[in-house]
Scaffold this active site. Structure first.
Site, PDB file in Angstrom:
ATOM      1  N   SER A 111       0.869  -1.184   0.000  1.00 14.61           N
ATOM      2  CA  SER A 111       0.000   0.000   0.000  1.00 14.61           C
ATOM      3  C   SER A 111       0.898   1.223   0.000  1.00 14.61           C
ATOM      4  CB  SER A 111      -0.847  -0.008   1.273  1.00 14.61           C
ATOM      5  OG  SER A 111      -1.498   1.237   1.448  1.00 14.61           O
ATOM      6  N   TYR A 124      -2.342   0.066  10.490  1.00 22.84           N
ATOM      7  CA  TYR A 124      -2.273  -0.427   9.111  1.00 22.84           C
ATOM      8  C   TYR A 124      -0.901  -0.111   8.516  1.00 22.84           C
ATOM      9  CZ  TYR A 124      -3.687  -1.052   4.180  1.00 22.84           C
ATOM     10  OH  TYR A 124      -3.780  -1.460   2.862  1.00 22.84           O
TER      11      TYR A 124
END
Ligand SMILES: NC(=O)c1ccc[n+]([C@@H]2O[C@H](COP(=O)([O-])OP(=O)(O)OC[C@H]3O[C@@H](n4cnc5c(N)ncnc54)[C@H](OP(=O)(O)O)[C@@H]3O)[C@@H](O)[C@H]2O)c1
Length: 227
Positions: A111, A124
């Site tokens: 990501s 995250y």
């Protein structure tokens, strides 16, 4: 015929990647928890569905958007398990076969959260930074072996990602993409397909792909709703 194992293939980027690689002639082996979805996709693509006990290189996602001073340890643990430990477990299990193939490839969907951080994203980002570290280390350890390592790092992609992040709250999920044009799963699948289709000696290390409307994890251009 070449074989690709795709995890997190029951929706979003994983499902789109399975379709793209099947169209390129790969035999696809699919993994995730929702087996009925995998079976339907496998039937469509002539692939195979397997129930996984461990998590894998695309499987993953975010849970919650809590500030660090309100961090939920259980959600942190689940994110670390899915994104970082899953990549380690799947790679460890399949690496001997990838080396044996004489032309193997490990892809990790990380990501932009593996490159930057944002408010509420510590859990995250920590998990994605860890997943990135696993892939970078693997590249060092595989030097001299016939296996390539590619990291795909997307920005905002409209999949089930935000619905999962906000525990099924569709309204909160829709707000993430409000007034801007996000990527779709097929855009990311195309990056993966392209990286996999380079000649054997060409290793695409990293692809960082964002929507035109996004400059950083937090800076997103949004148009006002039409009156
Ligand atoms: N969408 C975005 O904006 C975005 C941006 C950057 C990176 N990513 C990354 O892209 C990857 C794919 O996400 P997506 O956007 O396609 O989201 P998605 O539509 O929610 O798909 C996530 C996939 O991962 C699987 N998965 C999640 N947790 C799992 C677990 N604990 N065990 C086994 N499988 C698990 C899910 O399958 P089951 O639920 O059936 O198990 C599903 O197939 C993730 O690693 C995510 O972090 C997404």
């Amino acid at each position: 015929m070449r074989t690709a194992v795709i995890t997190g293939a029951s929706s979003g980027i994983g499902a789109a990647t399975a379709r793209a690689l099947a169209a390129d002639g790969y035999r696809v082996v699919l993994g995730a928890r929702r087996l009925e979805r995998l079976e339907a996709l496998a039937a469509e693509l002539g692939g195979e569905a397997i129930a996984l006990d461990v998590l894998v290189n695309n499987a993953g996602g975010a849970l919650g958007l809590d500030r660090l001073d309100e961090a939920d340890e259980d959600l942190w643990r689940q994110m670390y398990e899915a994104n970082a430990m899953g990549t380690m477990r799947m790679t460890r299990a399949l690496l001997p076969r990838l080396v044996e193939s004489g032309d193997g490839h490990v892809v990790g969907v990380t990501s932009i959260a593996a490159f930057e951080t944002y408010r509420g994203g510590s859990g995250y980002s920590a998990a994605k930074h860890a997943q990135k570290a696993v892939l970078k280390t693997l590249r060092l350890e595989l030097l001299g072996q016939p296996v390539k390592v590619t990291e795909i790092a997307p920005g905002l992609v409209e999949t089930e990602f935000s619905v999962v992040r906000f525990a099924g709250d569709e309204e909160a999920a829709a707000k993430v993409y409000e007034g801007m044009e996000p990527l779709v799963a097929e855009d990311v699948a195309e990056c993966i397909r392209w990286a996999l289709s380079r000649p054997a000696h060409v290793n695409i290390d990293e692809i960082l792909v964002r929507p035109r409307d996004q400059a950083t994890a937090a800076e997103v251009h949004r148009r006002p709703a039409a009156p």
